[in-house]
Every structure is written in C-alpha cells, then in structure tokens.
Motif scaffolding. Structure first.
Motif, short mmCIF file in Angstrom:
data_model
loop_
_atom_site.label_atom_id
_atom_site.label_comp_id
_atom_site.label_asym_id
_atom_site.label_seq_id
_atom_site.Cartn_x
_atom_site.Cartn_y
_atom_site.Cartn_z
N SER A 1 23.25 10.03 -81.14
CA SER A 1 21.91 9.45 -81.03
C SER A 1 21.30 9.80 -79.66
O SER A 1 21.27 8.98 -78.75
N PRO A 2 20.80 11.03 -79.54
CA PRO A 2 20.21 11.45 -78.27
C PRO A 2 18.86 10.77 -78.04
O PRO A 2 18.16 10.41 -78.98
N SER A 3 18.53 10.59 -76.77
CA SER A 3 17.19 10.13 -76.41
C SER A 3 16.65 11.10 -75.36
O SER A 3 17.39 11.64 -74.56
N VAL A 4 15.36 11.33 -75.41
CA VAL A 4 14.73 12.31 -74.54
C VAL A 4 14.11 11.62 -73.35
O VAL A 4 13.36 10.66 -73.49
N HIS A 5 14.44 12.13 -72.16
CA HIS A 5 13.81 11.63 -70.93
C HIS A 5 12.57 12.45 -70.62
O HIS A 5 11.50 11.91 -70.41
N ASP A 6 12.73 13.76 -70.60
CA ASP A 6 11.61 14.68 -70.38
C ASP A 6 11.97 16.02 -71.02
O ASP A 6 12.93 16.07 -71.79
N GLY A 7 11.25 17.06 -70.71
CA GLY A 7 11.46 18.34 -71.38
C GLY A 7 12.78 19.02 -71.07
O GLY A 7 13.22 19.88 -71.82
N ASP A 8 13.43 18.64 -69.96
CA ASP A 8 14.69 19.30 -69.64
C ASP A 8 15.85 18.35 -69.39
O ASP A 8 16.87 18.75 -68.85
N SER A 9 15.70 17.11 -69.81
CA SER A 9 16.83 16.18 -69.70
C SER A 9 16.80 15.14 -70.81
O SER A 9 15.75 14.69 -71.24
N ILE A 10 18.02 14.84 -71.28
CA ILE A 10 18.19 13.89 -72.37
C ILE A 10 19.33 12.93 -72.00
O ILE A 10 20.00 13.12 -70.98
N ARG A 11 19.53 11.95 -72.82
CA ARG A 11 20.69 11.06 -72.71
C ARG A 11 21.45 11.12 -74.02
O ARG A 11 20.85 11.19 -75.09
N CYS A 12 22.75 11.07 -73.90
CA CYS A 12 23.63 10.97 -75.05
C CYS A 12 24.48 9.73 -74.77
O CYS A 12 25.39 9.79 -73.94
N GLY A 13 24.10 8.61 -75.39
CA GLY A 13 24.71 7.35 -75.01
C GLY A 13 24.34 7.07 -73.55
O GLY A 13 23.18 7.16 -73.18
#
Length: 116
Positions: free
Chosen positions: A15-27
């Motif tokens: 369940s990824p979440s997007v912070h901005d165009g070049d960074s995400i969170r995975c958990g």
C-alpha cells in the motif's frame, strides 16, 4: 534490468503512498525514486534557501508530477528494488509497476529529469 531480476531481488509494496513526484512511502519506509529529480511542492526548503539555484521550484509541475506518480502506482503491484540510502536517510530504490520504472515514466512525461 529485466523484470525477472527485479522480481527476484525486489519487494512488494502493498500500500504505497505518494509524497511527491520522486518520493513515496511503503508503510513506514520513506523511499526516494532512484535516478530522477521531480519538481518541488510548496513548502520545500530547497526552494526557500541557497539551494534554489539547483532545485526545480515549479509548483504546478510538482503537483502534476505527484498526481502522475499516484496514477502510475495505481496501475498494479508496486515493486521496490532497494539500492541504498540517500543523504536524508531515505531508501533509494527503483520502483516498478508491471515491469515499468516509475522514474522513466515521469521523465517520459516531462515531469522529472534524469539525476546524475
């Protein structure tokens, strides 16, 4: 790199979440997409200090890059191949969906630049 080698060495991000165009969170893991630089979003310290000359401070493009990353990750299972850590302690990784790299996708759309 082939899809088979990515699947063999990568990890599924359920369940990824997007912070901005070049960074995400995975958990709880913060992930910086390897080899690209996307425009900053409002509030980025890079756009308010001496790094502005090196930062991409087009906020409208930053929102488009974030939204494109969100749509890209929604296409299928998200795989991450960890490559190390960046200077801010984030995991540096190749991120793929159905064998396509997220970074290359944003570069193709003009919403990110190759990072050297």
């Amino acid at each position: 790199m082939s899809l088979l080698s990515i699947l063999a060495s990568g990890a599924l991000c359920a369940s990824p979440s997007v912070h901005d165009g070049d960074s995400i969170r995975c958990g709880g893991e913060r992930i910086r997409i390897a080899n690209i630089d996307a425009p900053e979003l409002p509030g980025s310290p890079k756009c308010g200090d001496g790094r502005r000359a090196y930062a991409w401070c087009d906020y409208a493009a930053g929102y488009r890059a974030r939204d494109a990353m969100q749509a890209f990750l929604a296409r299928g299972p998200v795989m991450i191949e960890r490559m190390g850590a960046d200077q801010y302690g984030r995991t540096l990784a190749l991120v793929t969906v159905n064998g396509e790299e997220a970074g290359r996708y944003l570069v193709k759309l003009g919403l990110a630049r190759r990072w050297r």
